[in-house]
Design an enzyme around this catalytic site. Sequence first.
Site, mmCIF file in Angstrom:
data_model
loop_
_atom_site.group_PDB
_atom_site.id
_atom_site.type_symbol
_atom_site.label_atom_id
_atom_site.label_comp_id
_atom_site.label_asym_id
_atom_site.label_seq_id
_atom_site.Cartn_x
_atom_site.Cartn_y
_atom_site.Cartn_z
ATOM 1 N N GLU A 141 0.823 -1.204 0.000
ATOM 2 C CA GLU A 141 0.000 0.000 0.000
ATOM 3 C C GLU A 141 0.862 1.261 0.000
ATOM 4 O OE1 GLU A 141 -4.009 -0.158 0.249
ATOM 5 O OE2 GLU A 141 -2.723 -1.313 -1.081
ATOM 6 N N THR A 194 -6.018 7.813 -5.657
ATOM 7 C CA THR A 194 -5.936 7.768 -4.201
ATOM 8 C C THR A 194 -4.995 8.825 -3.640
ATOM 9 O OG1 THR A 194 -6.425 5.411 -4.212
ATOM 10 C CG2 THR A 194 -5.401 6.298 -2.226
#
Length: 320
Positions: A141, A194
């Site tokens: 991530e 994101t």
Amino acid sequence: MDIIKSPIKGAGSIKVFAPATVANVVCGFDVLGFAVNAPGDEVVMRITGKPGVTISKITGDNGKLPLSADKNTVSASVQHYLKHINRTDIGVDIELHKKMPIGSGLGSSSASTVAGLFAINSLLDNYLTPMELVPFAMKGEELACGYGHADNVAPAILGGFVLIRSYEPLDIIKLPVPEGLYCAIVFPDVDVPTRDARQMIRSKVLLKDAVVQWGNVAGLVSGLFMNDIDLIGRSMKDVLVEPTRSILIPDFYKMREMAMEMGAVSFGISGSGPSVFAFTRDEQTAATITQKIQQHLTGLNIASYTYVSAVNQQGPKIIG
């Protein structure tokens, strides 16, 4: 490519599915998330005769994802895993098959990363527990969006609904889920990166807003434990992140109004968006909500994808 016997388990290859996830769950920014049954990603992994991690094939990404082992979240996480267990002598080849949209707000990078970690751990006789895999998935991530949050990867690995009580030290708690709770998901096919969505979030908040948010997170967790769907619905309100991120999602408040009128318990943004989701008390209501919202988006000339799911309690699974 030469396939050799796995150094530990004895299986030379494996195919794994890992699920999409809904992170934040409206009021729980970076600390709440749950897994769904669909969509998800698949990884095929083979033990090879040459040490090192390679990616030989990626499908379903329209050429967006890197084949470089150091830059792809799947292979990079596997590299961290092998280094940690002192097995860099192992050769691993990876095929990544994207079965879910990239940039959807449904944990696309998380699903890929978790599938890869679950695959290598399974091939090596489950050397680490699922909970011990979470920090390696967080590395993926960090590579994907610049911050190693766990609200996607933890539910993807562990299944179910999770709370990240603390990041330092990492403390993850699985939460109960009321029977009959369903999730309606709509992904409007618009671009909300994101990294960009995170940069929009305020770095400072008013104390009065923080108090509201704390109460809602506590209420949501209490509702899950008490099997109180009404309390869950009352608690799923976000005064910190949603007001900003909703700007990036076409007709967000109209979609919320539609969902609530059709019987949704709650409605909000999945992850950083643009996907939105609603909790419902039954599968049919969830299906109706996704259908009507998709029709509304079509009227705006916006393509969309829809999913209906209970909370996925299993997490990743071997499919071949």
